[in-house]
Design a protein around this motif. Structure first.
Motif, short mmCIF file in Angstrom:
data_model
loop_
_atom_site.label_atom_id
_atom_site.label_comp_id
_atom_site.label_asym_id
_atom_site.label_seq_id
_atom_site.Cartn_x
_atom_site.Cartn_y
_atom_site.Cartn_z
N TYR A 8 44.59 -24.31 6.28
CA TYR A 8 44.68 -25.70 5.78
C TYR A 8 43.28 -25.89 3.81
O TYR A 8 42.45 -25.01 4.36
N HIS A 14 41.91 -32.39 5.04
CA HIS A 14 41.91 -32.12 6.67
C HIS A 14 40.83 -32.01 8.04
O HIS A 14 40.15 -31.23 7.34
N THR A 16 39.26 -30.75 11.28
CA THR A 16 39.86 -29.66 12.21
C THR A 16 39.77 -30.91 13.82
O THR A 16 38.45 -31.37 13.74
N ASP A 40 45.56 -25.97 14.45
CA ASP A 40 44.46 -26.16 13.32
C ASP A 40 44.23 -24.43 13.89
O ASP A 40 42.31 -24.24 13.53
N ALA A 45 47.68 -22.18 11.23
CA ALA A 45 47.87 -23.28 10.91
C ALA A 45 48.81 -23.51 10.68
O ALA A 45 49.28 -22.86 9.36
N ALA A 64 50.02 -24.85 6.93
CA ALA A 64 49.13 -25.81 6.69
C ALA A 64 48.80 -25.59 5.27
O ALA A 64 48.51 -26.36 4.89
#
Length: 124
Positions: A8, A14, A16, A40, A45, A64
């Motif tokens: 991410y 985002h 976690t 995650d 991810a 991600a």
């Protein structure tokens, strides 16, 4: 998106540990579906997006790094991908592909070729 395809972005918002299951997913050009599963894990991810009837119930594995924004209030995930990019992604079958590293490499090649990711050409 400098953190890598399967991570991410720090700018995405985002957090976690946030359970994104069931959240609305917005492509760059409109609603695409909802989050069916997600990970995650560091450098691994991803989201599995259930597109529902929009493209005949297809599920798509989304790296991600495609997430541009996670809206905690609206429970929505925004992507830097068009609906077409998601529709044209390699077919995802959970029981076959979730733990298959070769499949993840194939997905990575697809998104790097046509997405706004590190090393991508942006050309499809």
């Amino acid at each position: 998106m400098t953190e890598g395809l399967w991570s991410y972005s720090t700018q995405s918002g985002h957090l976690t540990g946030t359970d994104l299951t069931g959240w609305r997913v917005e492509a760059s050009d409109g609603h695409i579906g909802k989050v069916d599963k997600h990970s995650d894990e560091v450098d691994a991810a991803w989201l599995v997006v259930d597109t529902g009837v929009w493209i005949f119930g297809k599920e798509a594995l989304i790296p991600a790094s495609a997430v541009t924004r996670v809206d905690l209030e609206e429970r929505a995930v925004h992507l830097a991908l068009s609906r077409r990019q998601v529709k044209d992604a390699p077919e995802f079958v959970s029981e076959q592909h979730l733990a298959d590293l070769r499949y993840r490499e194939e997905v990575g090649r697809y998104y790097r070729a046509g997405g706004p990711f590190p090393g991508s050409t942006g050309i499809r």
